[in-house]
Design an enzyme around this catalytic site. Structure first.
Site, mmCIF file in Angstrom:
data_model
loop_
_atom_site.group_PDB
_atom_site.id
_atom_site.type_symbol
_atom_site.label_atom_id
_atom_site.label_comp_id
_atom_site.label_asym_id
_atom_site.label_seq_id
_atom_site.Cartn_x
_atom_site.Cartn_y
_atom_site.Cartn_z
ATOM 1 N N ASP A 96 -8.207 -11.617 0.634
ATOM 2 C CA ASP A 96 -7.397 -10.961 1.677
ATOM 3 C C ASP A 96 -7.692 -11.506 3.084
ATOM 4 O OD1 ASP A 96 -5.896 -9.257 0.069
ATOM 5 O OD2 ASP A 96 -7.390 -7.668 0.119
ATOM 6 N N HIS A 102 -11.442 -10.122 -5.642
ATOM 7 C CA HIS A 102 -11.151 -8.754 -5.168
ATOM 8 C C HIS A 102 -10.218 -8.128 -6.197
ATOM 9 C CE1 HIS A 102 -9.799 -5.458 -2.733
ATOM 10 N NE2 HIS A 102 -8.710 -6.028 -2.264
ATOM 11 N N HIS A 128 -2.868 -13.934 0.176
ATOM 12 C CA HIS A 128 -1.510 -13.581 0.598
ATOM 13 C C HIS A 128 -1.035 -14.596 1.636
ATOM 14 C CE1 HIS A 128 -1.724 -9.628 -1.260
ATOM 15 N NE2 HIS A 128 -2.840 -9.381 -0.611
ATOM 16 N N ASP A 183 -2.957 -5.643 -6.425
ATOM 17 C CA ASP A 183 -2.128 -6.804 -6.064
ATOM 18 C C ASP A 183 -2.762 -8.121 -6.506
ATOM 19 O OD1 ASP A 183 -3.981 -6.000 -4.039
ATOM 20 O OD2 ASP A 183 -3.029 -7.314 -2.591
ATOM 21 N N TYR A 185 -1.425 -8.113 10.098
ATOM 22 C CA TYR A 185 -2.279 -7.902 8.925
ATOM 23 C C TYR A 185 -3.697 -7.537 9.383
ATOM 24 C CZ TYR A 185 -4.228 -9.313 4.339
ATOM 25 O OH TYR A 185 -4.858 -9.367 3.118
ATOM 26 N N GLU A 244 -8.249 -5.139 -6.135
ATOM 27 C CA GLU A 244 -7.108 -4.268 -5.869
ATOM 28 C C GLU A 244 -5.944 -4.757 -6.743
ATOM 29 O OE1 GLU A 244 -6.448 -3.907 -1.661
ATOM 30 O OE2 GLU A 244 -5.146 -2.156 -1.893
ATOM 31 N N HIS A 289 -11.787 -6.330 2.561
ATOM 32 C CA HIS A 289 -11.683 -4.985 3.101
ATOM 33 C C HIS A 289 -12.028 -3.900 2.085
ATOM 34 C CE1 HIS A 289 -7.532 -3.745 1.443
ATOM 35 N NE2 HIS A 289 -7.885 -4.875 0.847
ATOM 36 N N HIS A 321 0.850 -1.195 0.000
ATOM 37 C CA HIS A 321 0.000 0.000 0.000
ATOM 38 C C HIS A 321 0.887 1.247 0.000
ATOM 39 C CE1 HIS A 321 -3.711 -2.224 1.838
ATOM 40 N NE2 HIS A 321 -3.732 -2.273 0.524
HETATM 41 FE FE1 FEO Z 1 -6.963 -5.783 -0.853
HETATM 42 FE FE2 FEO Z 1 -4.550 -8.022 -1.244
HETATM 43 O O1 FEO Z 1 -5.620 -6.620 -1.771
#
Ligand code: FEO
Length: 396
Positions: free
Chosen positions: A165, A79, A226, A83, A193, A81, A145, A23
């Site tokens: 996530d 999701h 992750h 990544d 996390y 985002e 999230h 981030h």
């Molecule tokens: Fe919310 Fe791992 O991206």
């Protein structure tokens, strides 16, 4: 290299050993991370999530070694985002018509990021996608999230949860599974996390985890996007989430300070001594916010019952590092934590009062009005700080 994690599922993600921040610079990642992507093969084949943008070509090249891309029938984006969606452009250049299953918000986010008119299929909680003998079921995880987040449940191979996530950790491991890594670091990274990314959504976490548990689904594996896959006792991370989401605290007090000429540091150490005298069993941590990792400090605060924040008065306010900490604490939406402020000053002395205001705004309960000392504290002033620490500990 792809890794088979069950008869029908392969991991096709990317382990990122080099990652040190995430981030931007908002989140430190001392143990690297991974961007997990999974290939689910039955009569039909689904790819679940992709990887972060810098690894897009590597991802697609390795995916080609594992499967003819034209044999991927569906892409599921839990999701979006960057990544997780970062390799989509590279992938969709190869298979442009493949349907992308995601939430309505997910489509909006993908369109907003990549500006492509891909073949989107919107799904919501309870929708299913048949792969032949097995089925994917989608569960919206709104604001866990991001607004688009969802979880995909695979009913084959004993039940596999692709949680994105949720239940993740920034933790690089070649071995993929939770039982093959150092437990203390793994659980710390999962906690860090949670504290830094998910704590603000704790009421939603509780509700969603209860909803998933009520579905009574077999869960042989929990596969986040992750870090490691929860294979050995996957229930443990669910139990930890329920604990962390419930105004989590240990018998710990964290003292965070910044200092210019060591006066505020001396006060921090004297206050710690006072706490110890009254409550020797309490874990007391002292953190210098400019030297220590901010996200580790926030994790210490997350697991504390109380926090003391100290700063010298500078330019009629507090230090920039304490300002950053207070802003981040506000974002975490901490619950049921007590707080106090301390500081040193030369002439105006606003820092303590201002820190109190920010702590209150962040939802912490002030134990008292704090302690403020002029110039360099002598032994009498330090004795006052010890006494302050004693009173603070007694008031909890
Ligand atoms: Fe919310 Fe791992 O991206």
């Amino acid at each position: 290299m792809a890794k088979q994690i069950s008869p029908k599922v392969s991991w096709v993600g990317k382990v990122d050993w080099e990652l040190t921040t995430f981030h931007g610079d908002e989140l430190s990642t001392q143990h690297g991370s991974s961007y997990n992507s999974y290939l689910v093969r039955d009569q039909k084949t689904a790819l679940i999530d992709t990887v972060w943008l810098p690894y897009d070509r590597e991802f697609v090249a390795r995916l080609k070694q594992e499967i003819d891309l034209n044999k991927i029938d569906y892409i599921v984006m839990n999701h979006n985002e960057i990544d997780h969606s970062g390799a989509l452009m590279e992938l969709m250049r190869e298979i442009p018509n493949t349907p992308i299953y995601c939430t309505k918000k997910g489509e909006e986010i993908l369109r907003g990021h990549y500006h492509q008119d891909w073949n989107f299929v919107n799904v919501k909680t309870g929708d299913t996608l048949s792969l032949g003998e097995t089925t994917l079921t989608f569960v919206e995880m709104t604001m866990l999230h991001w607004p688009d987040s969802m979880l995909t449940y695979f009913d084959g191979d004993g039940g596999i949860v692709f949680s994105n996530d949720a239940f993740g950790q920034h933790f690089a491991s070649e071995s993929l599974y939770n039982d093959a890594v150092e437990q203390e670091i793994l659980i710390y990274e999962a906690k860090k996390y949670y504290a830094n990314i998910l704590n603000m959504y704790s009421p939603l976490v509780q509700k969603k985890v209860q909803q998933i548990l009520a579905m009574n689904l077999p869960m042989k594996l929990i596969c986040p996007s992750h870090g490691i896959i929860w294979k050995e006792n996957p229930q443990q991370i669910i139990d930890l989430y329920l604990k962390w989401a419930d105004a989590y605290q240990e018998d710990q007090i964290t003292i965070v300070y910044d200092t210019m000429w060591q006066s505020t540091r001396k006060m921090a150490e004297a206050i710690a001594q006072g706490i110890y005298e009254v409550s020797p069993q309490t874990t007391v941590k002292i953190c210098n916010i400019t030297h220590d990792d901010k996200n580790d400090v926030l994790t210490e605060i997350f697991q504390s019952k109380a926090v003391l924040v100290g700063s010298p008065t500078i330019n009629y306010g507090f230090s920039f590092a304490i300002a950053g900490l207070l802003e981040m604490m506000k974002g975490l939406k901490l619950k049921k934590k007590k707080a106090g402020a301390f500081g040193s000053f030369g002439w105006s002395g606003e820092a303590v009062k201002l820190i109190n205001e920010h702590l209150t705004e962040a939802g912490l309960e002030l134990v008292n009005e704090g302690i403020n000392k002029k110039w360099v504290p002598d032994q009498t002033m330090l004795d006052d700080c010890v006494a302050y620490g004693r009173e603070f500990a007694k008031a909890l």
